[in-house]
Write an enzyme that holds these catalytic residues in place. Structure first.
Site, PDB file in Angstrom:
ATOM      1  N   ASN A   1      26.684  52.870  59.648  1.00 45.68           N
ATOM      2  CA  ASN A   1      25.024  53.652  59.765  1.00 45.68           C
ATOM      3  C   ASN A   1      24.194  53.425  59.093  1.00 45.68           C
ATOM      4  O   ASN A   1      24.302  52.348  58.629  1.00 45.68           O
ATOM      5  CB  ASN A   1      26.030  55.317  58.680  1.00 45.68           C
TER       6      ASN A   1
ATOM      7  N   THR B   1      41.472  55.359  43.046  1.00 44.45           N
ATOM      8  CA  THR B   1      40.364  54.896  42.304  1.00 44.45           C
ATOM      9  C   THR B   1      40.059  56.423  41.602  1.00 44.45           C
ATOM     10  O   THR B   1      39.972  57.471  42.267  1.00 44.45           O
ATOM     11  CB  THR B   1      39.542  54.989  42.899  1.00 44.45           C
TER      12      THR B   1
ATOM     13  N   GLY C   1      22.239  51.458  46.851  1.00 42.19           N
ATOM     14  CA  GLY C   1      22.538  50.760  47.985  1.00 42.19           C
ATOM     15  C   GLY C   1      23.874  50.587  48.289  1.00 42.19           C
ATOM     16  O   GLY C   1      24.614  50.418  47.872  1.00 42.19           O
TER      17      GLY C   1
ATOM     18  N   GLY D   1      33.331  52.746  46.900  1.00 41.39           N
ATOM     19  CA  GLY D   1      35.115  53.439  46.954  1.00 41.39           C
ATOM     20  C   GLY D   1      34.741  51.969  47.743  1.00 41.39           C
ATOM     21  O   GLY D   1      36.167  51.404  48.165  1.00 41.39           O
ATOM     22  N   ASP D   2      33.858  52.013  48.524  1.00 41.98           N
ATOM     23  CA  ASP D   2      34.368  50.472  50.407  1.00 41.98           C
ATOM     24  C   ASP D   2      34.372  49.268  49.966  1.00 41.98           C
ATOM     25  O   ASP D   2      35.062  48.610  49.994  1.00 41.98           O
ATOM     26  CB  ASP D   2      32.517  51.048  50.895  1.00 41.98           C
TER      27      ASP D   2
ATOM     28  N   GLY E   1      32.411  51.461  57.519  1.00 45.64           N
ATOM     29  CA  GLY E   1      33.274  50.187  58.485  1.00 45.64           C
ATOM     30  C   GLY E   1      32.517  48.640  57.577  1.00 45.64           C
ATOM     31  O   GLY E   1      32.910  47.901  56.919  1.00 45.64           O
ATOM     32  N   ALA E   2      31.295  49.024  58.230  1.00 41.26           N
ATOM     33  CA  ALA E   2      30.739  47.661  57.639  1.00 41.26           C
ATOM     34  C   ALA E   2      30.161  47.429  55.443  1.00 41.26           C
ATOM     35  O   ALA E   2      30.827  45.979  55.856  1.00 41.26           O
ATOM     36  CB  ALA E   2      28.957  47.879  58.047  1.00 41.26           C
TER      37      ALA E   2
ATOM     38  N   GLY F   1      27.109  53.036  55.901  1.00 40.29           N
ATOM     39  CA  GLY F   1      28.727  53.161  57.296  1.00 40.29           C
ATOM     40  C   GLY F   1      29.982  52.344  56.054  1.00 40.29           C
ATOM     41  O   GLY F   1      29.772  51.595  56.087  1.00 40.29           O
TER      42      GLY F   1
HETATM   43  O1  RIB Z   1      30.583  55.651  51.522  1.00 36.49           O
HETATM   44  C1  RIB Z   1      29.460  55.515  51.533  1.00 36.49           C
HETATM   45  C2  RIB Z   1      29.279  55.154  53.030  1.00 36.49           C
HETATM   46  O2  RIB Z   1      29.665  56.200  53.312  1.00 36.49           O
HETATM   47  C3  RIB Z   1      27.684  55.097  53.003  1.00 36.49           C
HETATM   48  O3  RIB Z   1      27.456  53.682  53.792  1.00 36.49           O
HETATM   49  C4  RIB Z   1      27.228  55.818  53.959  1.00 36.49           C
HETATM   50  O4  RIB Z   1      26.917  55.628  55.830  1.00 36.49           O
HETATM   51  C5  RIB Z   1      29.189  57.315  54.340  1.00 36.49           C
HETATM   52  O5  RIB Z   1      28.961  56.813  55.804  1.00 36.49           O
END
Ligand code: RIB
Length: 320
Positions: free
Chosen positions: A15, A224, A292, A256-257, A45-46, A43
């Site tokens: 995204n 988490t 970010g 979390g990502d 995934g990325a 996003g």
């Molecule tokens: O987990 C954070 C992400 O959630 C953001 O980068 C946004 O694009 C949404 O996908």
């Protein structure tokens, strides 16, 4: 012959994040003025692919962006700056996905609205086309920000070929077919775990949680909890909690990502669940120290500098 490098294949979303920094998150029906605005790459995934790549494993991403300028530049960035294999990223007529994110300045908490755009075009057949890439992985990492049938196809390919799956079911959907396959690692936050189990687990009632994850064919459930300990429940009956890295967050987007990507990379590299969670706790916490979802994600060296601050497991005091 040099040892084969571990590889994480990520199937997920890309995204462009439109990030608004506000004094207070808007209430229903309220209009608020942002103190700052930025367009950043994001996003789930990325974000997770980048977190894994910064842990020094090979990463390949399967996803879909628009044929627009932002999609093209995004893919170039992943390949050139993050060293990610982007051969599995397709282009669709739909615009690159967009997320509208409000970040509350004092707490760093956020709310997010996603317009999936091109991510919705990541079809079942685009996943099947990438079968050999998925089969080449040490770990498959997936979330739920793309069509669910595509997630299921990716999990099925991985499961058939013995590739362990890490699923971060975010955003959670009501009818995910948990029964259809056994998933080695599921990572959820406090909100998602409540949607998954219908209650907020803690260090009590362990047998009950164990039955719930057994019923859903989850082998290891990792919960988490921000500044609190991360809970780990295994189907074999091992339950423990891992201390967080203490930080003062300024922006929790992508934490979390960062956790999920780092965890998948560490598991791909042969670390135990416990060590993977200790490293991932550091990656998640350090990500909250910058703005970010991607820029502040730490590399392996930075995670390793902090990981010793996290003590080894604490056994749950509750019943077994
Ligand atoms: O987990 C954070 C992400 O959630 C953001 O980068 C946004 O694009 C949404 O996908």
């Amino acid at each position: 012959m040099p040892a084969k490098k571990s590889k994480v294949v990520v199937v997920g979303s890309l995204n462009i994040d439109q990030v608004f920094r506000v004094a207070d998150l808007p209430a229903r029906g309220e209009t608020v003025t942002a103190n700052d605005f930025q367009c950043l790459r994001g996003g789930k995934g990325a974000n997770q692919a980048i977190s894994a790549a910064r842990q020094n494993v090979d990463v390949a991403m399967i996803g879909c962006v628009g044929k627009d300028d932002s999609g093209t530049k995004y893919v170039e960035y992943l390949e050139k700056e993050e060293g990610i294999d982007v051969t599995g990223i397709s282009k669709s007529k739909a615009p690159t996905g967009t997320a509208f994110i409000a970040v509350e300045e004092d707490s760093g908490e956020n709310t997010i609205i996603v317009a999936g755009g091109a991510n919705e075009g990541l079809s079942h057949s685009l996943i099947s086309d990438q079968q050999s890439l998925i089969e080449s992985a040490s770990v498959l990492l997936v979330q739920l920000e793309i069509p669910v049938h595509s997630v299921i196809e990716a999990i099925n390919i991985a499961t058939r070929s013995g590739v362990p799956v890490v699923l971060n079911p975010s955003p959670m959907i009501p009818n995910f077919p948990w029964d259809d396959f056994s998933i080695p690692y599921v990572i959820v936050n406090e909100t998602e775990v409540e949607e998954l189990l219908d209650f907020q687990p803690d260090t009590n009632d362990l047998e009950f949680v164990r039955q719930e994850i057994y019923d859903r064919r989850i082998e290891n459930l990792i919960v988490t909890r921000g500044s609190e300990t991360t809970l780990v429940y295994t189907r074999e009956g091992d339950f423990f909690e891992v201390e967080p890295l203490p930080v003062l967050p300024i922006d929790t987007v992508g934490a979390g990502d960062a956790f999920a990507g780092c965890f998948a990379a560490r598991i791909a590299g042969g670390e135990s669940v416990e060590d993977g969670v200790r490293a991932a706790n550091c990656a998640g916490a350090l990500t909250t120290l910058g703005g970010g979802a991607q820029n502040p994600v730490p590399d392996r060296e930075k995670v390793d500098l902090h990981v010793e601050q996290i003590p080894k497991r604490k056994k749950f005091p509750g019943r077994r």
